[in-house]
Write a protein that holds these residues in place. Structure first.
Motif, PDB file in Angstrom:
ATOM      1  N   SER A 383       0.933  -1.119  -0.245  1.00  0.00           N
ATOM      2  CA  SER A 383      -0.107   0.030  -0.088  1.00  0.00           C
ATOM      3  C   SER A 383       0.819   1.228  -0.031  1.00  0.00           C
ATOM      4  CB  SER A 383      -0.791   0.178   1.262  1.00  0.00           C
ATOM      5  OG  SER A 383      -0.400  -0.148   2.315  1.00  0.00           O
ATOM      6  N   VAL A 384       1.929   1.397   0.691  1.00  0.00           N
ATOM      7  CA  VAL A 384       2.858   2.351   0.683  1.00  0.00           C
ATOM      8  C   VAL A 384       3.566   2.685  -0.569  1.00  0.00           C
ATOM      9  CG1 VAL A 384       4.847   3.244   1.758  1.00  0.00           C
ATOM     10  CG2 VAL A 384       3.143   2.458   3.255  1.00  0.00           C
ATOM     11  N   GLY A 385       3.701   1.154  -1.347  1.00  0.00           N
ATOM     12  CA  GLY A 385       4.447   1.281  -2.717  1.00  0.00           C
ATOM     13  C   GLY A 385       3.421   2.140  -3.507  1.00  0.00           C
ATOM     14  N   LEU A 386       2.275   2.155  -3.404  1.00  0.00           N
ATOM     15  CA  LEU A 386       1.203   2.612  -4.376  1.00  0.00           C
ATOM     16  C   LEU A 386       1.155   4.302  -4.121  1.00  0.00           C
ATOM     17  CD1 LEU A 386      -1.900   0.356  -4.348  1.00  0.00           C
ATOM     18  CD2 LEU A 386      -0.021   0.387  -6.335  1.00  0.00           C
ATOM     19  N   VAL A 387       1.527   4.533  -3.019  1.00  0.00           N
ATOM     20  CA  VAL A 387       1.523   5.988  -2.461  1.00  0.00           C
ATOM     21  C   VAL A 387       2.797   6.540  -3.164  1.00  0.00           C
ATOM     22  CG1 VAL A 387       1.933   7.829  -0.858  1.00  0.00           C
ATOM     23  CG2 VAL A 387       0.473   5.758  -0.437  1.00  0.00           C
ATOM     24  N   PHE A 388       3.986   5.911  -3.137  1.00  0.00           N
ATOM     25  CA  PHE A 388       5.012   6.280  -3.914  1.00  0.00           C
ATOM     26  C   PHE A 388       4.818   6.204  -5.239  1.00  0.00           C
ATOM     27  CE2 PHE A 388       7.328   5.382   0.024  1.00  0.00           C
ATOM     28  CZ  PHE A 388       8.511   5.852  -0.177  1.00  0.00           C
ATOM     29  N   ALA A 389       4.170   5.501  -6.028  1.00  0.00           N
ATOM     30  CA  ALA A 389       3.780   5.511  -7.364  1.00  0.00           C
ATOM     31  C   ALA A 389       2.892   6.881  -7.683  1.00  0.00           C
ATOM     32  CB  ALA A 389       3.050   4.454  -7.708  1.00  0.00           C
ATOM     33  N   PHE A 390       2.200   7.231  -6.676  1.00  0.00           N
ATOM     34  CA  PHE A 390       1.266   8.508  -6.943  1.00  0.00           C
ATOM     35  C   PHE A 390       2.111   9.803  -6.633  1.00  0.00           C
ATOM     36  CE2 PHE A 390      -1.481  11.910  -5.364  1.00  0.00           C
ATOM     37  CZ  PHE A 390      -2.553  12.038  -6.446  1.00  0.00           C
ATOM     38  N   THR A 391       3.109   9.644  -5.883  1.00  0.00           N
ATOM     39  CA  THR A 391       3.629  10.507  -5.540  1.00  0.00           C
ATOM     40  C   THR A 391       4.821  10.931  -6.851  1.00  0.00           C
ATOM     41  OG1 THR A 391       3.865  10.495  -3.234  1.00  0.00           O
ATOM     42  CG2 THR A 391       5.451  11.693  -4.131  1.00  0.00           C
ATOM     43  N   ALA A 392       5.373   9.911  -7.419  1.00  0.00           N
ATOM     44  CA  ALA A 392       6.372  10.069  -8.586  1.00  0.00           C
ATOM     45  C   ALA A 392       5.786  10.424  -9.674  1.00  0.00           C
ATOM     46  CB  ALA A 392       6.815   8.523  -8.739  1.00  0.00           C
ATOM     47  N   SER A 393       4.295  10.197  -9.886  1.00  0.00           N
ATOM     48  CA  SER A 393       3.762  10.654 -11.040  1.00  0.00           C
ATOM     49  C   SER A 393       3.015  12.168 -11.010  1.00  0.00           C
ATOM     50  CB  SER A 393       2.399   9.722 -11.386  1.00  0.00           C
ATOM     51  OG  SER A 393       2.834   8.300 -11.140  1.00  0.00           O
ATOM     52  N   THR A 394       3.173  12.579  -9.696  1.00  0.00           N
ATOM     53  CA  THR A 394       2.756  14.233  -9.506  1.00  0.00           C
ATOM     54  C   THR A 394       3.510  15.180  -9.117  1.00  0.00           C
ATOM     55  OG1 THR A 394       1.949  13.474  -7.341  1.00  0.00           O
ATOM     56  CG2 THR A 394       0.150  13.239  -9.285  1.00  0.00           C
ATOM     57  N   LEU A 395       4.234  14.906  -7.830  1.00  0.00           N
ATOM     58  CA  LEU A 395       5.267  16.116  -7.470  1.00  0.00           C
ATOM     59  C   LEU A 395       6.478  16.010  -8.048  1.00  0.00           C
ATOM     60  CD1 LEU A 395       3.907  16.123  -3.600  1.00  0.00           C
ATOM     61  CD2 LEU A 395       3.187  17.562  -5.548  1.00  0.00           C
ATOM     62  N   CYS A 396       6.898  14.560  -8.153  1.00  0.00           N
ATOM     63  CA  CYS A 396       8.364  14.684  -8.749  1.00  0.00           C
ATOM     64  C   CYS A 396       8.555  15.245  -9.903  1.00  0.00           C
ATOM     65  CB  CYS A 396       8.724  13.087  -8.867  1.00  0.00           C
ATOM     66  SG  CYS A 396      10.232  12.707  -9.442  1.00  0.00           S
ATOM     67  N   PRO A 397       7.804  15.294 -11.095  1.00  0.00           N
ATOM     68  CA  PRO A 397       8.118  15.749 -12.301  1.00  0.00           C
ATOM     69  C   PRO A 397       8.324  17.362 -12.202  1.00  0.00           C
ATOM     70  CG  PRO A 397       6.651  14.206 -12.594  1.00  0.00           C
ATOM     71  CD  PRO A 397       6.534  14.175 -11.226  1.00  0.00           C
ATOM     72  N   ILE A 398       7.439  17.958 -11.354  1.00  0.00           N
ATOM     73  CA  ILE A 398       7.687  19.425 -10.880  1.00  0.00           C
ATOM     74  C   ILE A 398       8.903  19.668 -10.146  1.00  0.00           C
ATOM     75  CG2 ILE A 398       6.171  21.249 -10.107  1.00  0.00           C
ATOM     76  CD1 ILE A 398       4.968  19.591 -12.488  1.00  0.00           C
ATOM     77  N   LEU A 399       9.231  19.114  -9.223  1.00  0.00           N
ATOM     78  CA  LEU A 399      10.425  19.200  -8.470  1.00  0.00           C
ATOM     79  C   LEU A 399      11.713  18.979  -9.433  1.00  0.00           C
ATOM     80  CD1 LEU A 399       9.685  17.612  -5.061  1.00  0.00           C
ATOM     81  CD2 LEU A 399      10.025  19.912  -5.318  1.00  0.00           C
ATOM     82  N   ILE A 400      11.672  17.901 -10.121  1.00  0.00           N
ATOM     83  CA  ILE A 400      13.042  17.937 -11.107  1.00  0.00           C
ATOM     84  C   ILE A 400      13.033  18.859 -12.168  1.00  0.00           C
ATOM     85  CG2 ILE A 400      14.233  16.460 -12.440  1.00  0.00           C
ATOM     86  CD1 ILE A 400      13.517  14.229 -11.128  1.00  0.00           C
ATOM     87  N   LEU A 401      11.787  19.245 -12.701  1.00  0.00           N
ATOM     88  CA  LEU A 401      11.912  20.154 -13.852  1.00  0.00           C
ATOM     89  C   LEU A 401      12.196  21.542 -13.311  1.00  0.00           C
ATOM     90  CD1 LEU A 401       9.009  18.594 -16.210  1.00  0.00           C
ATOM     91  CD2 LEU A 401      11.881  18.466 -16.489  1.00  0.00           C
ATOM     92  N   GLY A 402      11.608  21.750 -12.312  1.00  0.00           N
ATOM     93  CA  GLY A 402      11.288  23.305 -11.649  1.00  0.00           C
ATOM     94  C   GLY A 402      12.923  23.550 -11.179  1.00  0.00           C
ATOM     95  N   ILE A 403      13.797  22.580 -10.824  1.00  0.00           N
ATOM     96  CA  ILE A 403      15.070  22.842 -10.365  1.00  0.00           C
ATOM     97  C   ILE A 403      15.697  22.820 -11.511  1.00  0.00           C
ATOM     98  CG2 ILE A 403      16.809  21.760  -9.212  1.00  0.00           C
ATOM     99  CD1 ILE A 403      14.717  21.113  -7.082  1.00  0.00           C
ATOM    100  N   TRP A 404      15.697  22.003 -12.536  1.00  0.00           N
ATOM    101  CA  TRP A 404      16.882  21.955 -13.758  1.00  0.00           C
ATOM    102  C   TRP A 404      16.420  22.277 -14.982  1.00  0.00           C
ATOM    103  CZ3 TRP A 404      21.346  20.701 -11.958  1.00  0.00           C
ATOM    104  CH2 TRP A 404      21.474  20.063 -10.449  1.00  0.00           C
ATOM    105  N   TRP A 405      15.183  22.727 -15.115  1.00  0.00           N
ATOM    106  CA  TRP A 405      14.798  23.025 -16.806  1.00  0.00           C
ATOM    107  C   TRP A 405      14.128  24.634 -16.484  1.00  0.00           C
ATOM    108  CZ3 TRP A 405       9.835  22.253 -19.440  1.00  0.00           C
ATOM    109  CH2 TRP A 405       9.926  22.348 -21.005  1.00  0.00           C
TER     110      TRP A 405
END
Length: 498
Positions: A383-405
């Motif tokens: 169940s925690v792994g699914l939370v990671f999947a949701f987070t990776a699909s939503t907040l992660c792209p904005i953080l990486i692109l916001g910092i590096w692009w």
């Protein structure tokens, strides 16, 4: 199991956590103390606190249960949980600290100069946080039921109340003390029983007669690992760690970007040591408790194994250790999540005051409690792994692109976050209905990160490139701030401060 052992261990951890938390209240005086501990937490102390909040019910109970169920394939979870911090070290830790933000929505608004981007980010942070707290409360329910015989709901309510009170009383500075203590408690609570059990087994404790097929079912052997599921799980764990709000908020408490990097390196070492012990517990379980290898029961392995292998007082003492560590895991992770959620809710809805933080902390504890009381856990690590999947699909792209692009725009960020949330949310919540209708796509629904994360990144980039006029005017100055070490630039005020 002797209920007195359970009562004693749980009460000791609860009282110790409350005492340390209220001690922290004495030094929590300012708004900055409540939100980011006035940015004065040193690397070793902060690394211990991060370990305390990151090592959740899934790590303490779920990893051993997965290895009991799946054998070697269960090792991907501790590998992914630890490797996620390497991603943090390389891409996020120091720049995020230099942003000066209090919360992830603060960072999004400062980077994109958009109130709407902030609102979407805030909503997702709250959803992620609530989803992540629920397994902690379910783990507490399981532990209390097994160790004391009390109804499951007692454990969930106890954790929610203790966490809500401690966070509301002392904020981030107070919780830092509590979480650092609880990391070392959890490490000791696993290390001592594991060493004792290995000495006992090595001293001639007879193991049940098992054939190789019974001890290590073919479906769990490395030669039959499902490649897609493994890759998708690693994508979820590696990228999901980058977006966990309770982890990221701790980097705001470091004095500077250098301290943030040092903190991350120390965390990698601490996690690597910690995950050795639930792994050994899982292997011991496969040898000595194969009857627990069933969904819904495997998570109890760590709680039950010491009593099986060591009868009498010695077994009670070892069991008390693991009960205390388990309850510490529920408290520390829930505390970190409630702190991060309270910061977001208070900043966005309650004016960012200390009083608003305290109200938000209580709300952030009660909502997941209601969900936990009306649902059952199907496996803590899963169940925690699914939370990671949701987070990776939503907040992660904005953080990486916001910092590096440089080219990221508010419209692109919002489009990517909404796309990732819809796709992963449908896969997670609607999975049973979808797989019942189309069984062939079951792996893609049960482990969606391998396709939802790339789609979220692509949508963000495509929409941003189509909206080049939407690039904020202050982008270059903000990126310079993120990537130039503190010694190389003049001080600037904290981003997102209200």
């Amino acid at each position: 199991m002797n209920p007195v052992v359970g009562y004693t261990a749980i009460a000791a951890v609860a009282l110790a956590s409350a005492f340390i938390g209220f001690y922290g209240l004495r030094v929590s005086r300012t708004t900055s103390d409540f939100y980011v501990a006035s940015r004065t937490v040193r690397p070793w102390w902060n690394a211990s606190a991060i370990g305390g909040e990151y090592l959740s019910a899934a790590s303490f109970l779920g990893i051993a249960g997965l290895i009991l169920l799946q054998g070697s394939s269960g090792l991907w979870f501790p590998i992914g949980y630890t490797a996620g911090y390497l991603m943090l070290l390389l891409f996020v830790a120091a720049p995020l600290r230099r942003s000066g933000a209090y919360t992830i929505p603060d960072f999004t608004e400062a980077r994109l100069e958009s109130t709407w981007a902030r609102r979407v980010t805030s909503t997702l942070v709250i959803v992620v946080g609530w989803f992540y707290i629920v397994p902690q409360l379910q783990g507490a329910a399981l532990t209390v039921r097994i160790t004391t015989g009390l109804p499951s709901w007692v454990g969930s309510i106890a954790v929610a109340v203790i966490v809500g009170v401690i966070v509301a009383a002392g904020g981030m500075r107070s919780i830092t003390f509590v979480q650092a203590f609880q990391f070392w408690l959890k490490l000791t609570a696993l290390a001592v029983p594991v060493v004792a059990l290995l000495l006992i087994v090595g001293g001639g404790e007879p193991a049940p007669e098992l054939t190789p097929a019974e001890a290590f079912p073919p479906a769990a052997s490395p030669s039959n690992l499902d490649a897609y599921r493994t890759v998708s799980l690693m994508v979820a764990l590696l990228f999901g760690t980058l977006g966990l709000p309770h982890v990221l908020v701790r980097f705001y408490t470091n004095p500077d970007g250098v301290a943030a990097r040092r903190t991350t390196v120390i965390v990698l070492g601490l996690l690597s040591v910690f995950y050795l012990f639930p792994t050994v517990f899982g292997l011991l379980g496969r040898a000595f408790a194969p009857d627990l290898a069933a969904p819904g029961e495997a998570d109890a392995l760590i709680l039950l194994l010491p009593g099986r292998l060591v009868p009498g007082l010695g077994g009670d003492v070892l069991t008390a250790f693991v009960i205390a560590g388990a309850f510490g895991a529920f408290l520390s992770t829930s505390s970190g999540l409630v702190v991060s959620l309270a910061g977001v809710i208070s900043q966005d809805l309650l004016g960012g005051s200390v009083r608003g933080f305290r109200i938000a902390a209580i709300v952030s504890s009660l909502v997941p409690l209601l969900v936990a009381l009306t649902t059952d856990s199907s496996g803590l690590a899963g169940s925690v792994g699914l939370v990671f999947a949701f987070t990776a699909s939503t907040l992660c792209p904005i953080l990486i692109l916001g910092i590096w692009w440089r080219g990221l725009t508010a419209r692109g960020a919002i489009s990517g976050m909404v796309t990732g949330a819809v796709l992963s949310g449908v896969a997670i919540l609607g999975g049973p209905l979808i797989t019942a209708a189309v069984p062939a796509i079951r792996p893609f629904v049960e482990q969606p990160a391998a396709w939802t994360v790339p789609v979220a990144f692509i949508v963000t980039v495509v929409v941003s490139r189509a909206d080049r006029r939407g690039i904020p005017r202050g982008t270059d100055a903000f990126l310079t701030r993120l990537h130039v070490p503190e010694a190389g630039r003049s001080p600037t005020p904290d981003a997102g401060r209200r």
